[in-house]
Write a protein that holds these residues in place. Structure first.
Motif, PDB file in Angstrom:
ATOM      1  N   ILE A  61       0.839  -1.209   0.000  1.00 11.92           N
ATOM      2  CA  ILE A  61       0.000   0.000   0.000  1.00 11.92           C
ATOM      3  C   ILE A  61       0.871   1.255   0.000  1.00 11.92           C
ATOM      4  CG2 ILE A  61      -1.782   1.279   1.271  1.00 11.92           C
ATOM      5  CD1 ILE A  61      -2.791  -1.310   0.018  1.00 11.92           C
ATOM      6  N   GLY A  62       1.946   1.252   0.773  1.00 14.66           N
ATOM      7  CA  GLY A  62       2.847   2.408   0.810  1.00 14.66           C
ATOM      8  C   GLY A  62       3.484   2.687  -0.529  1.00 14.66           C
ATOM      9  N   GLY A  63       3.748   1.638  -1.297  1.00 19.26           N
ATOM     10  CA  GLY A  63       4.347   1.815  -2.617  1.00 19.26           C
ATOM     11  C   GLY A  63       3.466   2.591  -3.568  1.00 19.26           C
ATOM     12  N   VAL A  64       2.159   2.461  -3.388  1.00 17.91           N
ATOM     13  CA  VAL A  64       1.229   3.228  -4.226  1.00 17.91           C
ATOM     14  C   VAL A  64       1.434   4.720  -3.992  1.00 17.91           C
ATOM     15  CG1 VAL A  64      -1.206   3.722  -4.636  1.00 17.91           C
ATOM     16  CG2 VAL A  64      -0.445   1.361  -4.310  1.00 17.91           C
ATOM     17  N   PHE A  65       1.688   5.109  -2.743  1.00 22.26           N
ATOM     18  CA  PHE A  65       1.896   6.522  -2.439  1.00 22.26           C
ATOM     19  C   PHE A  65       3.223   7.035  -2.976  1.00 22.26           C
ATOM     20  CE2 PHE A  65      -1.561   5.589   0.316  1.00 22.26           C
ATOM     21  CZ  PHE A  65      -2.237   6.793   0.447  1.00 22.26           C
ATOM     22  N   LEU A  66       4.194   6.148  -3.181  1.00 26.31           N
ATOM     23  CA  LEU A  66       5.462   6.572  -3.764  1.00 26.31           C
ATOM     24  C   LEU A  66       5.313   6.964  -5.228  1.00 26.31           C
ATOM     25  CD1 LEU A  66       7.986   4.087  -2.164  1.00 26.31           C
ATOM     26  CD2 LEU A  66       7.710   6.520  -1.687  1.00 26.31           C
ATOM     27  N   ALA A  67       4.232   6.514  -5.868  1.00 25.47           N
ATOM     28  CA  ALA A  67       3.999   6.867  -7.265  1.00 25.47           C
ATOM     29  C   ALA A  67       3.481   8.298  -7.405  1.00 25.47           C
ATOM     30  CB  ALA A  67       2.998   5.892  -7.889  1.00 25.47           C
ATOM     31  N   PHE A  68       3.063   8.923  -6.314  1.00 18.08           N
ATOM     32  CA  PHE A  68       2.560  10.293  -6.372  1.00 18.08           C
ATOM     33  C   PHE A  68       3.703  11.233  -6.732  1.00 18.08           C
ATOM     34  CE2 PHE A  68       1.344  14.406  -4.645  1.00 18.08           C
ATOM     35  CZ  PHE A  68       0.050  14.506  -5.094  1.00 18.08           C
ATOM     36  N   PRO A  69       3.517  12.069  -7.723  1.00 20.01           N
ATOM     37  CA  PRO A  69       4.593  13.000  -8.096  1.00 20.01           C
ATOM     38  C   PRO A  69       4.796  14.024  -6.982  1.00 20.01           C
ATOM     39  CG  PRO A  69       2.633  13.379  -9.426  1.00 20.01           C
ATOM     40  CD  PRO A  69       2.348  12.185  -8.569  1.00 20.01           C
ATOM     41  N   ALA A  70       5.834  13.819  -6.208  1.00 19.39           N
ATOM     42  CA  ALA A  70       6.039  14.549  -4.963  1.00 19.39           C
ATOM     43  C   ALA A  70       6.085  16.063  -5.128  1.00 19.39           C
ATOM     44  CB  ALA A  70       7.321  14.058  -4.290  1.00 19.39           C
ATOM     45  N   ILE A  71       6.633  16.545  -6.204  1.00 20.08           N
ATOM     46  CA  ILE A  71       6.733  17.995  -6.325  1.00 20.08           C
ATOM     47  C   ILE A  71       5.619  18.594  -7.175  1.00 20.08           C
ATOM     48  CG2 ILE A  71       9.210  17.987  -5.930  1.00 20.08           C
ATOM     49  CD1 ILE A  71       9.488  18.583  -8.954  1.00 20.08           C
ATOM     50  N   LEU A  72       4.670  17.774  -7.594  1.00 20.87           N
ATOM     51  CA  LEU A  72       3.606  18.291  -8.449  1.00 20.87           C
ATOM     52  C   LEU A  72       2.831  19.417  -7.768  1.00 20.87           C
ATOM     53  CD1 LEU A  72       1.961  18.184 -11.064  1.00 20.87           C
ATOM     54  CD2 LEU A  72       0.511  16.475  -9.954  1.00 20.87           C
ATOM     55  N   LEU A  73       2.466  19.229  -6.525  1.00 22.05           N
ATOM     56  CA  LEU A  73       1.689  20.262  -5.826  1.00 22.05           C
ATOM     57  C   LEU A  73       2.452  21.578  -5.755  1.00 22.05           C
ATOM     58  CD1 LEU A  73       0.268  18.097  -2.910  1.00 22.05           C
ATOM     59  CD2 LEU A  73      -0.889  18.802  -5.004  1.00 22.05           C
ATOM     60  N   ALA A  74       3.719  21.487  -5.395  1.00 20.29           N
ATOM     61  CA  ALA A  74       4.526  22.703  -5.318  1.00 20.29           C
ATOM     62  C   ALA A  74       4.692  23.335  -6.691  1.00 20.29           C
ATOM     63  CB  ALA A  74       5.890  22.394  -4.711  1.00 20.29           C
ATOM     64  N   SER A  75       4.947  22.523  -7.684  1.00 23.53           N
ATOM     65  CA  SER A  75       5.147  23.054  -9.032  1.00 23.53           C
ATOM     66  C   SER A  75       3.888  23.731  -9.550  1.00 23.53           C
ATOM     67  CB  SER A  75       5.564  21.937  -9.987  1.00 23.53           C
ATOM     68  OG  SER A  75       6.815  21.435  -9.620  1.00 23.53           O
ATOM     69  N   LEU A  76       2.733  23.105  -9.350  1.00 26.96           N
ATOM     70  CA  LEU A  76       1.484  23.709  -9.821  1.00 26.96           C
ATOM     71  C   LEU A  76       1.202  25.024  -9.098  1.00 26.96           C
ATOM     72  CD1 LEU A  76      -0.829  20.597 -10.220  1.00 26.96           C
ATOM     73  CD2 LEU A  76       0.318  21.910 -12.013  1.00 26.96           C
ATOM     74  N   THR A  77       1.518  25.068  -7.809  1.00 23.99           N
ATOM     75  CA  THR A  77       1.334  26.303  -7.051  1.00 23.99           C
ATOM     76  C   THR A  77       2.195  27.417  -7.625  1.00 23.99           C
ATOM     77  OG1 THR A  77       0.868  25.035  -5.050  1.00 23.99           O
ATOM     78  CG2 THR A  77       1.521  27.321  -4.744  1.00 23.99           C
ATOM     79  N   LEU A  78       3.451  27.100  -7.900  1.00 22.66           N
ATOM     80  CA  LEU A  78       4.368  28.112  -8.432  1.00 22.66           C
ATOM     81  C   LEU A  78       4.003  28.509  -9.857  1.00 22.66           C
ATOM     82  CD1 LEU A  78       7.681  26.692  -6.980  1.00 22.66           C
ATOM     83  CD2 LEU A  78       6.379  28.665  -6.161  1.00 22.66           C
ATOM     84  N   VAL A  79       3.616  27.545 -10.668  1.00 26.01           N
ATOM     85  CA  VAL A  79       3.221  27.855 -12.042  1.00 26.01           C
ATOM     86  C   VAL A  79       1.992  28.760 -12.040  1.00 26.01           C
ATOM     87  CG1 VAL A  79       2.288  26.867 -14.184  1.00 26.01           C
ATOM     88  CG2 VAL A  79       4.274  25.833 -13.097  1.00 26.01           C
ATOM     89  N   ALA A  80       1.012  28.444 -11.197  1.00 22.67           N
ATOM     90  CA  ALA A  80      -0.192  29.280 -11.124  1.00 22.67           C
ATOM     91  C   ALA A  80       0.153  30.700 -10.690  1.00 22.67           C
ATOM     92  CB  ALA A  80      -1.199  28.663 -10.151  1.00 22.67           C
ATOM     93  N   GLU A  81       1.074  30.815  -9.760  1.00 24.61           N
ATOM     94  CA  GLU A  81       1.471  32.132  -9.258  1.00 24.61           C
ATOM     95  C   GLU A  81       2.238  32.929 -10.306  1.00 24.61           C
ATOM     96  OE1 GLU A  81       4.824  33.294  -6.137  1.00 24.61           O
ATOM     97  OE2 GLU A  81       3.119  32.289  -5.196  1.00 24.61           O
ATOM     98  N   GLU A  82       3.135  32.262 -11.037  1.00 27.44           N
ATOM     99  CA  GLU A  82       4.014  32.961 -11.963  1.00 27.44           C
ATOM    100  C   GLU A  82       3.475  33.061 -13.382  1.00 27.44           C
ATOM    101  OE1 GLU A  82       7.858  31.151 -11.753  1.00 27.44           O
ATOM    102  OE2 GLU A  82       7.997  31.441  -9.590  1.00 27.44           O
ATOM    103  N   GLU A  83       2.741  32.026 -13.839  1.00 26.74           N
ATOM    104  CA  GLU A  83       2.323  31.996 -15.236  1.00 26.74           C
ATOM    105  C   GLU A  83       0.819  31.937 -15.424  1.00 26.74           C
ATOM    106  OE1 GLU A  83       4.575  29.277 -17.675  1.00 26.74           O
ATOM    107  OE2 GLU A  83       6.179  29.244 -16.197  1.00 26.74           O
ATOM    108  N   GLY A  84       0.077  31.825 -14.336  1.00 25.46           N
ATOM    109  CA  GLY A  84      -1.373  31.858 -14.431  1.00 25.46           C
ATOM    110  C   GLY A  84      -2.031  30.499 -14.256  1.00 25.46           C
ATOM    111  N   ILE A  85      -3.302  30.560 -13.957  1.00 21.66           N
ATOM    112  CA  ILE A  85      -4.107  29.372 -13.692  1.00 21.66           C
ATOM    113  C   ILE A  85      -4.211  28.485 -14.942  1.00 21.66           C
ATOM    114  CG2 ILE A  85      -6.443  28.577 -13.154  1.00 21.66           C
ATOM    115  CD1 ILE A  85      -4.964  29.550 -10.733  1.00 21.66           C
ATOM    116  N   ARG A  86      -4.355  29.094 -16.103  1.00 23.22           N
ATOM    117  CA  ARG A  86      -4.497  28.293 -17.324  1.00 23.22           C
ATOM    118  C   ARG A  86      -3.275  27.409 -17.552  1.00 23.22           C
ATOM    119  NH1 ARG A  86      -7.094  31.623 -22.131  1.00 23.22           N
ATOM    120  NH2 ARG A  86      -7.095  29.509 -22.925  1.00 23.22           N
ATOM    121  N   ARG A  87      -2.091  27.953 -17.344  1.00 24.05           N
ATOM    122  CA  ARG A  87      -0.861  27.176 -17.525  1.00 24.05           C
ATOM    123  C   ARG A  87      -0.778  26.066 -16.472  1.00 24.05           C
ATOM    124  NH1 ARG A  87       3.621  27.007 -20.950  1.00 24.05           N
ATOM    125  NH2 ARG A  87       2.567  28.849 -21.670  1.00 24.05           N
ATOM    126  N   ALA A  88      -1.146  26.378 -15.238  1.00 24.56           N
ATOM    127  CA  ALA A  88      -1.132  25.360 -14.182  1.00 24.56           C
ATOM    128  C   ALA A  88      -2.129  24.245 -14.499  1.00 24.56           C
ATOM    129  CB  ALA A  88      -1.449  25.993 -12.833  1.00 24.56           C
TER     130      ALA A  88
END
Length: 154
Positions: A61-88
């Motif tokens: 079960i823990g291995g399934v959580f390792l498949a989550f793209p760990a930096i996706l949340l941070a990246s989407l937050t930064l992209v939305a802030e810098e380049e807009g919601i549409r790009r995120a």
């Protein structure tokens, strides 16, 4: 990698981004420390969550959580802030399509590795991942999903 609002070669019209990805190594040095720490923080948090789930419910079960793209949340937050919601939103859609491909990879690998050599299983899984991801991307493009979607009025 960078997706700059400035045209790279004059092929973009009226400030519209053609989706070309360019590598700008100097951009990494200009990245604010806050952004770097945010990405590492989200990555560490997701990894800790996977470790806790593994300890509580087992490694399968823990291995399934390792498949989550760990930096996706941070990246989407930064992209939305810098380049807009549409790009995120476009980046999130791409991550979802890639995740679909990885899910198919995992299923094919898990089924085949029990009965065939690892080389055959992972080769077939890689082919299944590529076919699924490219087909999903082509389907999304054919449906008109992406940067050309109409904007919502507020």
């Amino acid at each position: 990698m960078s997706r700059s609002a400035e045209p790279a070669s004059g092929s973009e019209r009226d400030g519209e981004d053609t989706g070309r990805v360019r590598v700008d190594w100097r951009a990494a040095l200009r990245t604010p420390r806050k952004d770097v720490l945010l990405r590492f923080g989200f990555g560490a948090g997701v990894s800790l969550l996977a470790a806790a789930v593994s300890a509580l419910f087992g490694s399968f079960i823990g291995g399934v959580f390792l498949a989550f793209p760990a930096i996706l949340l941070a990246s989407l937050t930064l992209v939305a802030e810098e380049e807009g919601i549409r790009r995120a939103r476009d980046d999130a859609r791409g991550a979802a399509l890639g995740t679909l491909g990885l899910l198919v990879f995992a299923i094919v690998a898990a089924v085949l590795v029990r009965h065939h050599s690892a080389w055959l299983a992972f080769g077939a899984a890689t082919a299944a991942w590529a076919w699924t991801s490219l087909t999903a991307y082509a389907l999304a493009w054919a449906l008109g999903l992406g940067g050309d979607e109409p904007r919502r009025r507020r």
